[in-house]
Write a protein that holds these residues in place. Structure first.
Motif: not given
Length: 135
Positions: A125-135
């Protein structure tokens, strides 16, 4: 009320008179007497078997606390916590006298799984959306 000392002059005899010979049981009747009133004496092997079976419970506690410690640090404690729960459930059926040990291993294993599940939720819920937002 105190009893007099053995060496005192007022020694009293507190024993009963022996039963008359007609009131005693014959030897033949005592051969088939029930043995349920005779106390059972355990052998050394039986005592070791009854009291020494705590290996699974101790392993469950150790794995549970390791899974709990690794669960605080991340999802790495999940497999160890699962092992602790399996060992505790096996010990529950085989080691009846070690209830405190296997129950604490079971509880710490469950808490370790809950911590790992919390880490999975946090990462998804927290880390994966942050990683996807950086792409």
């Amino acid at each position: 009320m105190s009893t007099p000392h053995q060496d005192s002059d007022t020694h009293r005899d507190y024993t009963r008179d022996p039963a008359p010979p007609g009131g005693q049981l014959s030897w033949e009747s005592t051969v088939t007497a029930p043995t349920e009133f005779v106390p059972y004496t355990y052998t050394e092997a039986e005592v070791r078997r009854i009291t020494g079976r705590r290996r699974l419970s101790v392993a469950s506690v150790v794995c549970g606390f390791i899974g709990l410690a690794l669960g605080v640090l991340g999802v790495f404690g999940l497999p160890v916590a699962l092992v602790a729960i399996v060992l505790a459930l096996i010990a529950r059926t085989t080691e009846h006298r070690a209830r405190a040990l296997w129950s604490s291993g079971l509880a710490s294993g469950i808490v370790g799984i809950l911590l790992a599940a919390g880490w999975f939720v946090y990462i998804s819920q927290t880390v994966l959306p942050l990683l996807e937002a950086d792409r």
